[in-house]
Design a protein around this motif. Structure first.
Motif, PDB file in Angstrom:
ATOM      1  N   PHE A 181       0.912  -1.281  -0.014  1.00  0.00           N
ATOM      2  CA  PHE A 181      -0.060   0.216   0.169  1.00  0.00           C
ATOM      3  C   PHE A 181       0.882   1.389   0.100  1.00  0.00           C
ATOM      4  N   TYR A 182       1.980   1.408   0.934  1.00  0.00           N
ATOM      5  CA  TYR A 182       2.822   2.358   0.707  1.00  0.00           C
ATOM      6  C   TYR A 182       3.645   2.670  -0.536  1.00  0.00           C
ATOM      7  N   SER A 183       3.916   1.667  -1.510  1.00  0.00           N
ATOM      8  CA  SER A 183       4.495   1.827  -2.775  1.00  0.00           C
ATOM      9  C   SER A 183       3.392   2.045  -3.933  1.00  0.00           C
ATOM     10  N   LEU A 184       2.128   1.668  -3.608  1.00  0.00           N
ATOM     11  CA  LEU A 184       1.252   1.880  -4.823  1.00  0.00           C
ATOM     12  C   LEU A 184       0.284   2.915  -4.368  1.00  0.00           C
ATOM     13  N   ARG A 185      -0.067   3.413  -3.402  1.00  0.00           N
ATOM     14  CA  ARG A 185      -0.946   4.386  -2.937  1.00  0.00           C
ATOM     15  C   ARG A 185      -0.726   5.750  -3.540  1.00  0.00           C
ATOM     16  N   PRO A 186       0.794   6.256  -3.508  1.00  0.00           N
ATOM     17  CA  PRO A 186       1.118   7.613  -4.192  1.00  0.00           C
ATOM     18  C   PRO A 186       0.779   7.652  -5.361  1.00  0.00           C
ATOM     19  N   LEU A 187       0.779   6.248  -6.343  1.00  0.00           N
ATOM     20  CA  LEU A 187       0.677   6.495  -7.803  1.00  0.00           C
ATOM     21  C   LEU A 187      -1.015   6.776  -8.196  1.00  0.00           C
ATOM     22  N   TYR A 188      -1.755   6.424  -7.147  1.00  0.00           N
ATOM     23  CA  TYR A 188      -3.223   6.615  -7.215  1.00  0.00           C
ATOM     24  C   TYR A 188      -3.634   7.948  -6.710  1.00  0.00           C
ATOM     25  N   VAL A 189      -3.103   8.087  -5.324  1.00  0.00           N
ATOM     26  CA  VAL A 189      -3.702   9.495  -4.642  1.00  0.00           C
ATOM     27  C   VAL A 189      -3.136  10.708  -5.302  1.00  0.00           C
ATOM     28  N   ASN A 190      -1.645  10.638  -5.640  1.00  0.00           N
ATOM     29  CA  ASN A 190      -1.377  11.883  -5.752  1.00  0.00           C
ATOM     30  C   ASN A 190       0.133  11.692  -7.054  1.00  0.00           C
ATOM     31  N   PRO A 191      -0.364  11.041  -8.023  1.00  0.00           N
ATOM     32  CA  PRO A 191       0.681  10.643  -8.991  1.00  0.00           C
ATOM     33  C   PRO A 191       1.411  12.058  -9.416  1.00  0.00           C
ATOM     34  N   LYS A 192       2.766  11.635  -9.696  1.00  0.00           N
ATOM     35  CA  LYS A 192       3.784  12.848  -9.888  1.00  0.00           C
ATOM     36  C   LYS A 192       4.757  12.170 -10.914  1.00  0.00           C
ATOM     37  N   ALA A 193       5.267  13.003 -11.714  1.00  0.00           N
ATOM     38  CA  ALA A 193       6.163  12.723 -12.885  1.00  0.00           C
ATOM     39  C   ALA A 193       7.464  12.105 -12.260  1.00  0.00           C
ATOM     40  N   VAL A 194       7.958  10.911 -12.911  1.00  0.00           N
ATOM     41  CA  VAL A 194       9.357  10.272 -12.450  1.00  0.00           C
ATOM     42  C   VAL A 194      10.464  11.376 -12.544  1.00  0.00           C
ATOM     43  N   THR A 195      11.131  11.188 -11.650  1.00  0.00           N
ATOM     44  CA  THR A 195      12.331  12.288 -11.422  1.00  0.00           C
ATOM     45  C   THR A 195      13.705  11.579 -12.070  1.00  0.00           C
ATOM     46  N   ARG A 196      14.572  12.352 -12.259  1.00  0.00           N
ATOM     47  CA  ARG A 196      16.065  11.845 -12.869  1.00  0.00           C
ATOM     48  C   ARG A 196      16.585  11.104 -11.781  1.00  0.00           C
ATOM     49  N   MET A 197      16.389  11.760 -10.418  1.00  0.00           N
ATOM     50  CA  MET A 197      16.992  11.048  -9.162  1.00  0.00           C
ATOM     51  C   MET A 197      16.429   9.482  -8.984  1.00  0.00           C
ATOM     52  N   GLU A 198      15.167   9.391  -9.379  1.00  0.00           N
ATOM     53  CA  GLU A 198      14.148   8.160  -9.133  1.00  0.00           C
ATOM     54  C   GLU A 198      14.844   7.115 -10.366  1.00  0.00           C
ATOM     55  N   ILE A 199      15.215   7.710 -11.353  1.00  0.00           N
ATOM     56  CA  ILE A 199      15.886   6.953 -12.559  1.00  0.00           C
ATOM     57  C   ILE A 199      17.004   6.267 -11.930  1.00  0.00           C
ATOM     58  N   LEU A 200      18.031   7.376 -11.493  1.00  0.00           N
ATOM     59  CA  LEU A 200      19.385   6.782 -11.054  1.00  0.00           C
ATOM     60  C   LEU A 200      19.382   6.036  -9.834  1.00  0.00           C
ATOM     61  N   ASN A 201      18.273   6.214  -8.878  1.00  0.00           N
ATOM     62  CA  ASN A 201      18.135   5.463  -7.777  1.00  0.00           C
ATOM     63  C   ASN A 201      17.701   4.042  -8.262  1.00  0.00           C
ATOM     64  N   ALA A 202      17.067   3.747  -9.210  1.00  0.00           N
ATOM     65  CA  ALA A 202      16.637   2.349  -9.633  1.00  0.00           C
ATOM     66  C   ALA A 202      17.913   1.812 -10.514  1.00  0.00           C
ATOM     67  N   LEU A 203      18.442   2.698 -11.222  1.00  0.00           N
ATOM     68  CA  LEU A 203      19.655   1.890 -11.889  1.00  0.00           C
ATOM     69  C   LEU A 203      20.664   1.592 -11.050  1.00  0.00           C
ATOM     70  N   VAL A 204      21.151   2.180  -9.919  1.00  0.00           N
ATOM     71  CA  VAL A 204      22.017   1.898  -8.929  1.00  0.00           C
ATOM     72  C   VAL A 204      21.727   0.547  -8.124  1.00  0.00           C
ATOM     73  N   GLN A 205      20.363   0.762  -7.699  1.00  0.00           N
ATOM     74  CA  GLN A 205      19.864  -0.324  -7.083  1.00  0.00           C
ATOM     75  C   GLN A 205      19.905  -1.649  -7.858  1.00  0.00           C
ATOM     76  N   PHE A 206      19.356  -1.636  -9.060  1.00  0.00           N
ATOM     77  CA  PHE A 206      19.303  -2.955  -9.507  1.00  0.00           C
ATOM     78  C   PHE A 206      20.625  -3.611 -10.013  1.00  0.00           C
ATOM     79  N   SER A 207      21.519  -2.567 -10.343  1.00  0.00           N
ATOM     80  CA  SER A 207      23.046  -2.892 -10.821  1.00  0.00           C
ATOM     81  C   SER A 207      23.711  -3.728  -9.599  1.00  0.00           C
ATOM     82  N   ILE A 208      23.485  -3.182  -8.163  1.00  0.00           N
ATOM     83  CA  ILE A 208      24.052  -4.070  -7.076  1.00  0.00           C
ATOM     84  C   ILE A 208      23.157  -5.210  -6.873  1.00  0.00           C
ATOM     85  N   ASP A 209      21.979  -5.276  -7.261  1.00  0.00           N
ATOM     86  CA  ASP A 209      21.103  -6.594  -6.991  1.00  0.00           C
ATOM     87  C   ASP A 209      21.800  -7.391  -7.870  1.00  0.00           C
TER      88      ASP A 209
END
Length: 322
Positions: A169-197
């Motif tokens: 709920f904490y991860s999906l609720r924002p997308l429904y209640v108050n959706p915001k554009a994906v930021t550059r930092m979110e993309i970089l966060n995902a790239l770094v995270q999945f690379s380490i995984d």
């Protein structure tokens, strides 16, 4: 056990959040509290130790059976990961390196995110600012459950399920209640995270990756530490929308239990919030607070007057961005 809770809507109020006025009063009476604002010099070392502990754990669990993977994920690794999410909470207020080093704070949050297994830090910061600025704000504060959550999760069994599914709920609720554009930092966060995984998977196989992610999901769900999610803002007493907890679990959670103090002074690091309470004791000692996060979870599940609807809601005007 099948009884529905009596509350059928949120507690709508038409006043400003209490933290703004209390902050003004406390600072007028105790201006020395301003000296507590600023970075926590120890935070970066504590967080680094936790991150490297989890990387060592990844190596140690690589040959364990699956039952022990999930056991240690819940009993040990998940506790560290939950603690890291609360370190990220502190870092989102720029208390690792100070307001003048905003980029350092953002990237350090990405580093703290690594054992969590799922990119989280950049999205959290984006929405957490709104939680403070528009506490309880309709369609602005995504910490507030949706109407569906309030309506459906209204019996003890359903509320227990809701607690288990908190990460979802904490991860999906924002997308429904108050959706915001994906930021550059979110993309970089995902790239770094999945690379380490992927690196962990390449070095030691699938089990360490599951250990990290399972620990995060399990310990952000039905777990004693997760009592803070309910304790912070669910209305256990009418007229009070923020509550503190001063018990020993604060040692594991960067003093997130000092939640009234945190909302009054979000730029003060968690390690100094007990000093705020001590200085301005007359403002906090007589306010209701929780004695146990485990008791909070028990009461939430079995008290028919409590549920996801037990939150204060208000209409807020959007602040002008500077």
């Amino acid at each position: 056990m099948g009884n529905r809770v009596t509350r059928e809507d949120f507690e709508w109020v038409y006043t400003e959040q209490p933290h703004t006025q209390r902050r003004k009063e406390i600072l007028a009476k105790y201006p020395e509290i301003k000296t507590l604002m600023g970075p926590d010099p120890h935070l970066k070392w504590i967080v680094s130790g936790m991150v490297f502990t989890q990387l060592l754990a990844c190596y140690l669990v690589k040959d364990l059976s699956w039952k022990w993977i999930f056991f240690w994920a819940y009993a040990f690794g998940g506790c560290i990961n939950h603690s890291l999410t609360l370190a990220i909470h502190d870092i989102s207020h720029n208390v690792a390196f100070g307001n003048k080093q905003a980029k350092w704070n953002r990237w350090f949050a990405v580093f703290a995110n690594l054992p969590i297994g799922i990119p989280y830090s950049a999205s959290f910061k984006k929405y957490h600012i709104d939680h403070h600025r528009y506490l309880g704000g309709d369609s602005l504060d995504v910490d507030i459950p949706t109407d569906f959550e309030g309506w459906f999760f209204c019996t003890p069994l359903r509320k227990l399920l809701w607690l288990i599914l908190q990460p979802l709920f904490y991860s999906l609720r924002p997308l429904y209640v108050n959706p915001k554009a994906v930021t550059r930092m979110e993309i970089l966060n995902a790239l770094v995270q999945f690379s380490i995984d992927l690196i962990i998977y390449y070095l030691w196989g699938l089990k360490p990756v599951i250990y990290l992610i399972a620990g995060t999901i399990l310990c952000l769900g039905f777990h004693p530490i997760s009592g803070h999610f309910i304790a912070e803002h669910y209305m256990f007493l009418k007229g009070y929308e923020t509550y503190s907890y001063y018990g020993p679990l604060n040692w594991l959670t960067f003093n997130v239990g000092y939640h009234m103090e945190h909302h009054d002074f979000p730029s003060i690091p968690g390690c100094r919030l007990p000093i705020v309470k001590k200085i301005a004791a007359e403002y906090y000692d007589n306010l209701p607070h929780h004695q146990s996060w485990i008791r909070v979870l028990w009461d939430f599940v079995f008290d028919d007057t409590l549920g996801p609807y037990s939150r204060v809601k208000r209409l807020c005007k959007l602040a002008k961005e500077s």
